[in-house]
Scaffold this motif. Structure first.
Motif, PDB file in Angstrom:
ATOM      1  N   VAL A  70       0.831  -1.201   0.000  1.00 23.51           N
ATOM      2  CA  VAL A  70       0.000   0.000   0.000  1.00 23.51           C
ATOM      3  C   VAL A  70       0.866   1.252   0.000  1.00 23.51           C
ATOM      4  CG1 VAL A  70      -1.716   1.342   1.288  1.00 23.51           C
ATOM      5  CG2 VAL A  70      -1.911  -1.144   1.157  1.00 23.51           C
ATOM      6  N   ARG A  71       1.780   1.368   0.983  1.00 18.75           N
ATOM      7  CA  ARG A  71       2.622   2.559   1.059  1.00 18.75           C
ATOM      8  C   ARG A  71       3.762   2.347   2.042  1.00 18.75           C
ATOM      9  NH1 ARG A  71      -0.949   6.824   4.647  1.00 18.75           N
ATOM     10  NH2 ARG A  71      -1.340   5.391   6.347  1.00 18.75           N
ATOM     11  N   SER A  72       4.742   3.222   1.939  1.00 14.15           N
ATOM     12  CA  SER A  72       5.800   3.273   2.951  1.00 14.15           C
ATOM     13  C   SER A  72       6.190   4.726   3.125  1.00 14.15           C
ATOM     14  CB  SER A  72       7.006   2.422   2.552  1.00 14.15           C
ATOM     15  OG  SER A  72       7.680   2.978   1.456  1.00 14.15           O
ATOM     16  N   ARG A  73       6.679   5.011   4.301  1.00 15.36           N
ATOM     17  CA  ARG A  73       7.148   6.372   4.550  1.00 15.36           C
ATOM     18  C   ARG A  73       8.242   6.346   5.603  1.00 15.36           C
ATOM     19  NH1 ARG A  73       4.553  10.089   8.402  1.00 15.36           N
ATOM     20  NH2 ARG A  73       3.689   8.845  10.075  1.00 15.36           N
ATOM     21  N   VAL A  74       9.125   7.313   5.526  1.00 12.03           N
ATOM     22  CA  VAL A  74      10.206   7.501   6.489  1.00 12.03           C
ATOM     23  C   VAL A  74       9.945   8.833   7.160  1.00 12.03           C
ATOM     24  CG1 VAL A  74      12.698   7.839   6.750  1.00 12.03           C
ATOM     25  CG2 VAL A  74      11.836   6.152   5.116  1.00 12.03           C
ATOM     26  N   PHE A  75      10.118   8.888   8.474  1.00  7.98           N
ATOM     27  CA  PHE A  75       9.850  10.123   9.195  1.00  7.98           C
ATOM     28  C   PHE A  75      10.802  10.279  10.376  1.00  7.98           C
ATOM     29  CE2 PHE A  75       7.065   6.745  10.548  1.00  7.98           C
ATOM     30  CZ  PHE A  75       7.112   6.772  11.931  1.00  7.98           C
ATOM     31  N   ARG A  76      10.957  11.507  10.813  1.00  6.10           N
ATOM     32  CA  ARG A  76      11.791  11.823  11.963  1.00  6.10           C
ATOM     33  C   ARG A  76      10.987  11.561  13.225  1.00  6.10           C
ATOM     34  NH1 ARG A  76      13.658  17.325  14.294  1.00  6.10           N
ATOM     35  NH2 ARG A  76      15.601  16.707  15.298  1.00  6.10           N
ATOM     36  N   GLU A  77      11.592  10.834  14.163  1.00 10.06           N
ATOM     37  CA  GLU A  77      10.934  10.530  15.435  1.00 10.06           C
ATOM     38  C   GLU A  77      11.262  11.547  16.512  1.00 10.06           C
ATOM     39  OE1 GLU A  77      10.122   6.337  17.278  1.00 10.06           O
ATOM     40  OE2 GLU A  77      12.159   6.523  16.542  1.00 10.06           O
ATOM     41  N   GLY A  78      12.421  12.107  16.418  1.00 11.50           N
ATOM     42  CA  GLY A  78      12.899  13.059  17.407  1.00 11.50           C
ATOM     43  C   GLY A  78      14.356  13.351  17.111  1.00 11.50           C
ATOM     44  N   PRO A  79      15.023  14.108  17.968  1.00  7.14           N
ATOM     45  CA  PRO A  79      16.434  14.415  17.730  1.00  7.14           C
ATOM     46  C   PRO A  79      17.272  13.135  17.616  1.00  7.14           C
ATOM     47  CG  PRO A  79      15.559  15.750  19.518  1.00  7.14           C
ATOM     48  CD  PRO A  79      14.513  14.720  19.189  1.00  7.14           C
ATOM     49  N   GLY A  80      17.897  12.980  16.473  1.00  2.21           N
ATOM     50  CA  GLY A  80      18.777  11.836  16.257  1.00  2.21           C
ATOM     51  C   GLY A  80      18.081  10.503  16.051  1.00  2.21           C
ATOM     52  N   LEU A  81      16.786  10.509  15.810  1.00  3.55           N
ATOM     53  CA  LEU A  81      16.033   9.265  15.625  1.00  3.55           C
ATOM     54  C   LEU A  81      15.113   9.381  14.414  1.00  3.55           C
ATOM     55  CD1 LEU A  81      14.889   8.682  19.322  1.00  3.55           C
ATOM     56  CD2 LEU A  81      16.834   7.623  18.167  1.00  3.55           C
ATOM     57  N   CYS A  82      15.010   8.296  13.660  1.00  2.00           N
ATOM     58  CA  CYS A  82      14.046   8.270  12.568  1.00  2.00           C
ATOM     59  C   CYS A  82      13.410   6.883  12.502  1.00  2.00           C
ATOM     60  CB  CYS A  82      14.661   8.679  11.243  1.00  2.00           C
ATOM     61  SG  CYS A  82      16.080   7.742  10.707  1.00  2.00           S
ATOM     62  N   ALA A  83      12.316   6.814  11.794  1.00  2.59           N
ATOM     63  CA  ALA A  83      11.554   5.568  11.704  1.00  2.59           C
ATOM     64  C   ALA A  83      10.939   5.470  10.315  1.00  2.59           C
ATOM     65  CB  ALA A  83      10.475   5.524  12.779  1.00  2.59           C
ATOM     66  N   ALA A  84      10.485   4.272  10.009  1.00  4.49           N
ATOM     67  CA  ALA A  84       9.794   4.032   8.743  1.00  4.49           C
ATOM     68  C   ALA A  84       8.600   3.131   9.016  1.00  4.49           C
ATOM     69  CB  ALA A  84      10.728   3.364   7.732  1.00  4.49           C
ATOM     70  N   MET A  85       7.600   3.246   8.176  1.00  2.00           N
ATOM     71  CA  MET A  85       6.419   2.397   8.262  1.00  2.00           C
ATOM     72  C   MET A  85       6.159   1.858   6.859  1.00  2.00           C
ATOM     73  SD  MET A  85       4.109   1.319  10.467  1.00  2.00           S
ATOM     74  CE  MET A  85       4.147   2.526  11.786  1.00  2.00           C
ATOM     75  N   VAL A  86       5.981   0.536   6.776  1.00  2.00           N
ATOM     76  CA  VAL A  86       5.687  -0.121   5.506  1.00  2.00           C
ATOM     77  C   VAL A  86       4.343  -0.826   5.672  1.00  2.00           C
ATOM     78  CG1 VAL A  86       6.520  -1.722   3.751  1.00  2.00           C
ATOM     79  CG2 VAL A  86       8.169  -0.483   5.168  1.00  2.00           C
ATOM     80  N   GLU A  87       3.382  -0.510   4.820  1.00  2.00           N
ATOM     81  CA  GLU A  87       2.024  -1.042   4.967  1.00  2.00           C
ATOM     82  C   GLU A  87       1.603  -1.866   3.756  1.00  2.00           C
ATOM     83  OE1 GLU A  87      -1.125   1.598   6.273  1.00  2.00           O
ATOM     84  OE2 GLU A  87       0.398   3.035   6.940  1.00  2.00           O
ATOM     85  N   PHE A  88       0.804  -2.881   4.062  1.00  2.00           N
ATOM     86  CA  PHE A  88       0.250  -3.784   3.049  1.00  2.00           C
ATOM     87  C   PHE A  88      -1.236  -3.984   3.312  1.00  2.00           C
ATOM     88  CE2 PHE A  88       4.666  -4.729   3.349  1.00  2.00           C
ATOM     89  CZ  PHE A  88       5.057  -5.019   2.066  1.00  2.00           C
ATOM     90  N   ARG A  89      -1.977  -4.272   2.248  1.00  3.29           N
ATOM     91  CA  ARG A  89      -3.362  -4.738   2.394  1.00  3.29           C
ATOM     92  C   ARG A  89      -3.316  -6.250   2.330  1.00  3.29           C
ATOM     93  NH1 ARG A  89      -5.898  -4.289  -2.465  1.00  3.29           N
ATOM     94  NH2 ARG A  89      -5.646  -6.518  -2.604  1.00  3.29           N
ATOM     95  N   VAL A  90      -3.974  -6.901   3.285  1.00  4.57           N
ATOM     96  CA  VAL A  90      -3.998  -8.351   3.314  1.00  4.57           C
ATOM     97  C   VAL A  90      -5.450  -8.820   3.384  1.00  4.57           C
ATOM     98  CG1 VAL A  90      -3.725  -8.459   5.834  1.00  4.57           C
ATOM     99  CG2 VAL A  90      -3.071 -10.430   4.442  1.00  4.57           C
ATOM    100  N   ARG A  91      -5.742  -9.882   2.654  1.00  7.60           N
ATOM    101  CA  ARG A  91      -7.048 -10.533   2.715  1.00  7.60           C
ATOM    102  C   ARG A  91      -6.805 -11.992   3.043  1.00  7.60           C
ATOM    103  NH1 ARG A  91      -9.304  -7.610  -2.701  1.00  7.60           N
ATOM    104  NH2 ARG A  91      -9.975  -5.699  -1.682  1.00  7.60           N
TER     105      ARG A  91
END
Length: 136
Positions: A110-131
């Motif tokens: 479905v989508r993925s994104r990378v984002f800043r979590e705070g000073p010196g930290l970042c995260a990513a989220m990878v999403e799928f649709r499942v049936r």
């Protein structure tokens, strides 16, 4: 013993796949089904899937979003993007048969994104649709 839910079967399959995946399992410091108390970044967390009814006349069904979060130290997002891409490539390799009658009917990125979590930290989220379907 009660049958395992679609959530449990799906989470176990994702955890097993990512934990042993040659392109990911040796790069991250763990794949967890809930946020760890102590873990060294980078690590992955399988978010609890958001599932809704997708049943048919003769089968129990669930449709929803499966998400894997990645947590990285530092603000260089290049490595985190590469890890997110590895997850996006790995998840479609999930076995279709999950056990206790549960089967993945379809799985789509479905989508993925990378984002800043705070000073010196970042995260990513990878999403799928499942049936998923479970034979009665």
């Amino acid at each position: 013993m009660a049958a395992m839910s679609a959530h449990v079967r799906l989470t176990e399959a994702v955890e097993a796949l990512l934990g042993s995946h040659s392109g990911l399992g040796v790069v991250v410091n763990g794949v967890f089904d809930s946020p760890p108390q102590r873990a060294v970044r980078p690590f992955a967390v399988i978010e609890d899937a958001v599932l809704v009814d997708w049943s048919t006349k003769d089968m129990i069904g669930r449709e929803g979003r499966l998400a894997v979060a990645l947590f990285e130290a530092g603000e260089d997002r290049k490595r985190l993007r590469a890890l997110a891409d590895r997850i996006a490539a790995a998840i479609p390799e999930l076995p279709r048969e999950l056990g206790e009658g549960w089967r993945i009917a379809s799985l789509a990125f479905v989508r993925s994104r990378v984002f800043r979590e705070g000073p010196g930290l970042c995260a990513a989220m990878v999403e799928f649709r499942v049936r998923m379907l479970q034979a009665n």
